[in-house]
Design a protein around this motif. Structure first.
Motif, PDB file in Angstrom:
ATOM      1  N   ALA A  40       6.583   7.842  -4.288  1.00 48.86           N
ATOM      2  CA  ALA A  40       6.979   6.564  -4.896  1.00 48.86           C
ATOM      3  C   ALA A  40       7.487   5.603  -3.825  1.00 48.86           C
ATOM      4  N   LEU A  41       8.175   6.122  -2.828  1.00 51.32           N
ATOM      5  CA  LEU A  41       8.632   5.272  -1.725  1.00 51.32           C
ATOM      6  C   LEU A  41       7.457   4.738  -0.913  1.00 51.32           C
ATOM      7  N   VAL A  42       6.415   5.537  -0.769  1.00 51.35           N
ATOM      8  CA  VAL A  42       5.203   5.056  -0.091  1.00 51.35           C
ATOM      9  C   VAL A  42       4.594   3.905  -0.888  1.00 51.35           C
ATOM     10  N   GLY A  43       4.533   4.059  -2.212  1.00 49.10           N
ATOM     11  CA  GLY A  43       4.036   2.980  -3.067  1.00 49.10           C
ATOM     12  C   GLY A  43       4.896   1.731  -2.947  1.00 49.10           C
ATOM     13  N   SER A  72       2.800 -12.113  -4.856  1.00 50.23           N
ATOM     14  CA  SER A  72       3.704 -11.490  -3.892  1.00 50.23           C
ATOM     15  C   SER A  72       5.034 -11.125  -4.551  1.00 50.23           C
ATOM     16  N   VAL A  73       5.551 -12.041  -5.348  1.00 49.01           N
ATOM     17  CA  VAL A  73       6.805 -11.761  -6.062  1.00 49.01           C
ATOM     18  C   VAL A  73       6.612 -10.585  -7.021  1.00 49.01           C
ATOM     19  N   ALA A  74       5.514 -10.595  -7.768  1.00 50.74           N
ATOM     20  CA  ALA A  74       5.243  -9.509  -8.713  1.00 50.74           C
ATOM     21  C   ALA A  74       5.101  -8.174  -7.982  1.00 50.74           C
ATOM     22  N   LEU A  75       4.452  -8.167  -6.824  1.00 51.82           N
ATOM     23  CA  LEU A  75       4.306  -6.933  -6.050  1.00 51.82           C
ATOM     24  C   LEU A  75       5.649  -6.449  -5.510  1.00 51.82           C
ATOM     25  N   SER A  76       6.513  -7.379  -5.121  1.00 57.13           N
ATOM     26  CA  SER A  76       7.856  -6.981  -4.682  1.00 57.13           C
ATOM     27  C   SER A  76       8.665  -6.417  -5.843  1.00 57.13           C
ATOM     28  N   GLN A  77       8.480  -6.977  -7.030  1.00 60.22           N
ATOM     29  CA  GLN A  77       9.143  -6.416  -8.212  1.00 60.22           C
ATOM     30  C   GLN A  77       8.597  -5.018  -8.501  1.00 60.22           C
ATOM     31  N   LEU A  78       7.298  -4.834  -8.326  1.00 61.16           N
ATOM     32  CA  LEU A  78       6.697  -3.508  -8.496  1.00 61.16           C
ATOM     33  C   LEU A  78       7.296  -2.529  -7.488  1.00 61.16           C
ATOM     34  N   ALA A  79       7.468  -2.985  -6.253  1.00 60.77           N
ATOM     35  CA  ALA A  79       8.080  -2.132  -5.229  1.00 60.77           C
ATOM     36  C   ALA A  79       9.471  -1.692  -5.665  1.00 60.77           C
ATOM     37  N   ASN A  80      10.214  -2.608  -6.279  1.00 59.57           N
ATOM     38  CA  ASN A  80      11.542  -2.270  -6.775  1.00 59.57           C
ATOM     39  C   ASN A  80      11.459  -1.213  -7.878  1.00 59.57           C
ATOM     40  N   LEU A  83      10.914   2.070  -6.302  1.00 56.04           N
ATOM     41  CA  LEU A  83      12.179   2.541  -5.755  1.00 56.04           C
ATOM     42  C   LEU A  83      13.059   3.118  -6.866  1.00 56.04           C
ATOM     43  N   PHE A  84      13.133   2.422  -7.986  1.00 54.80           N
ATOM     44  CA  PHE A  84      13.902   2.902  -9.134  1.00 54.80           C
ATOM     45  C   PHE A  84      13.391   4.271  -9.592  1.00 54.80           C
ATOM     46  N   PHE A  85      12.083   4.411  -9.674  1.00 54.94           N
ATOM     47  CA  PHE A  85      11.448   5.667 -10.067  1.00 54.94           C
ATOM     48  C   PHE A  85      11.874   6.783  -9.108  1.00 54.94           C
ATOM     49  N   ALA A  86      11.793   6.507  -7.795  1.00 55.04           N
ATOM     50  CA  ALA A  86      12.145   7.510  -6.791  1.00 55.04           C
ATOM     51  C   ALA A  86      13.616   7.908  -6.895  1.00 55.04           C
ATOM     52  N   LEU A  87      14.482   6.922  -7.080  1.00 57.68           N
ATOM     53  CA  LEU A  87      15.910   7.221  -7.168  1.00 57.68           C
ATOM     54  C   LEU A  87      16.262   8.001  -8.430  1.00 57.68           C
ATOM     55  N   ASN A  88      15.589   7.693  -9.533  1.00 59.03           N
ATOM     56  CA  ASN A  88      15.824   8.449 -10.764  1.00 59.03           C
ATOM     57  C   ASN A  88      15.569   9.930 -10.545  1.00 59.03           C
ATOM     58  N   GLU A  89      14.465  10.222  -9.914  1.00 61.95           N
ATOM     59  CA  GLU A  89      14.156  11.637  -9.700  1.00 61.95           C
ATOM     60  C   GLU A  89      15.022  12.252  -8.611  1.00 61.95           C
ATOM     61  N   ALA A  90      15.116  11.578  -7.478  1.00 62.97           N
ATOM     62  CA  ALA A  90      15.801  12.176  -6.334  1.00 62.97           C
ATOM     63  C   ALA A  90      17.315  12.267  -6.518  1.00 62.97           C
ATOM     64  N   GLY A 140      -3.763   7.813  -5.556  1.00 69.36           N
ATOM     65  CA  GLY A 140      -2.365   7.666  -5.939  1.00 69.36           C
ATOM     66  C   GLY A 140      -2.187   7.179  -7.363  1.00 69.36           C
ATOM     67  N   ASN A 141      -3.175   6.476  -7.878  1.00 69.59           N
ATOM     68  CA  ASN A 141      -3.066   5.887  -9.212  1.00 69.59           C
ATOM     69  C   ASN A 141      -3.605   6.763 -10.330  1.00 69.59           C
ATOM     70  N   VAL A 142      -4.473   7.697 -10.007  1.00 70.57           N
ATOM     71  CA  VAL A 142      -5.078   8.480 -11.087  1.00 70.57           C
ATOM     72  C   VAL A 142      -4.717   9.963 -10.989  1.00 70.57           C
ATOM     73  N   PRO A 143      -5.316  10.739 -10.074  1.00 66.74           N
ATOM     74  CA  PRO A 143      -5.000  12.175 -10.101  1.00 66.74           C
ATOM     75  C   PRO A 143      -3.536  12.473  -9.794  1.00 66.74           C
ATOM     76  N   TRP A 144      -2.918  11.653  -8.962  1.00 63.73           N
ATOM     77  CA  TRP A 144      -1.502  11.875  -8.668  1.00 63.73           C
ATOM     78  C   TRP A 144      -0.655  11.651  -9.918  1.00 63.73           C
ATOM     79  N   VAL A 145      -1.007  10.632 -10.695  1.00 63.93           N
ATOM     80  CA  VAL A 145      -0.291  10.381 -11.949  1.00 63.93           C
ATOM     81  C   VAL A 145      -0.617  11.485 -12.960  1.00 63.93           C
ATOM     82  N   TYR A 146      -1.870  11.960 -12.960  1.00 67.35           N
ATOM     83  CA  TYR A 146      -2.217  13.098 -13.822  1.00 67.35           C
ATOM     84  C   TYR A 146      -1.314  14.289 -13.487  1.00 67.35           C
ATOM     85  N   LEU A 147      -1.131  14.555 -12.188  1.00 63.09           N
ATOM     86  CA  LEU A 147      -0.299  15.681 -11.770  1.00 63.09           C
ATOM     87  C   LEU A 147       1.153  15.488 -12.215  1.00 63.09           C
ATOM     88  N   GLY A 148       1.708  14.296 -11.973  1.00 61.76           N
ATOM     89  CA  GLY A 148       3.087  14.031 -12.382  1.00 61.76           C
ATOM     90  C   GLY A 148       3.268  14.171 -13.882  1.00 61.76           C
TER      91      GLY A 148
END
Length: 173
Positions: A40-43, A72-80, A83-90, A140-148
């Motif tokens: 998620a941090l890579v994303g 660009s703003v929307a992509l930065s919000q996606l990045a956030n 990050l939220f996803f990663a912090l929730n799990e970690a 990252g968008n399909v099989p990785w999400v299938y795995l998760g």
């Protein structure tokens, strides 16, 4: 009939059992505490710092020469959100031994997995199964999400779960 003191003690024991009553299999800990948060941090990195490349990998034919400000703003919000996803799990999952919290967090993330997959529908149905056509972003968008999603469904179904040593000891008492 149980006295108020006994009822209070039973309630405390039930709450404690919810907190120490399950054992998390190594596979779940490894995936939810380390592997998935790192991915998620890579994303987050690519969607914030490498926006043009991120868009090109998502769909090269519709990627503009310059990333528009609103995109660009929307992509930065996606990045956030990554990050939220990663912090929730970690952090959140690591900080509790309460099975109810684990189930709630993983259920919400499972819903997010389905939403993530649904968001790809405009790329055509092939994006979900055309393995030969997948690029790095698709991986990252399909099989990785299938795995998760599969890991979350297995956890929620109780697969690989067992009683903790603390709960076993309590039952002996």
């Amino acid at each position: 009939m149980a006295s108020q003191g006994q009822q209070k003690q039973q309630k405390q024991q039930q709450q404690q059992m919810g907190q120490v009553g399950f054992r998390i299999h190594f596979i779940y800990r490894f995936f939810f505490f380390l592997v998935e948060p790192i991915s998620a941090l890579v994303g987050a990195y690519f969607s914030h710092f490498r926006q043009h490349e991120y868009l090109s990998l998502l769909n090269a034919s519709s990627t503009p020469e310059q990333v528009p400000l609103s995109t660009s703003v929307a992509l930065s919000q996606l990045a956030n959100m990554y990050l939220f996803f990663a912090l929730n799990e970690a952090i959140v999952l690591r900080s509790t031994a309460d099975l109810r919290v684990w189930r709630a967090v993983l259920f919400v993330l499972l819903l997010a997995d389905f939403g993530h997959l649904w968001s790809l529908r405009q790329l055509g149905l092939g994006v979900y199964y055309d393995v030969a056509g997948w690029n790095v972003s698709d991986l990252g968008n399909v099989p990785w999400v299938y795995l998760g999603a599969t890991m979350r469904m297995c956890f929620l179904a109780g697969i690989g779960m067992g009683e903790s040593q603390a709960l076993k000891n309590k039952k002996k008492v």
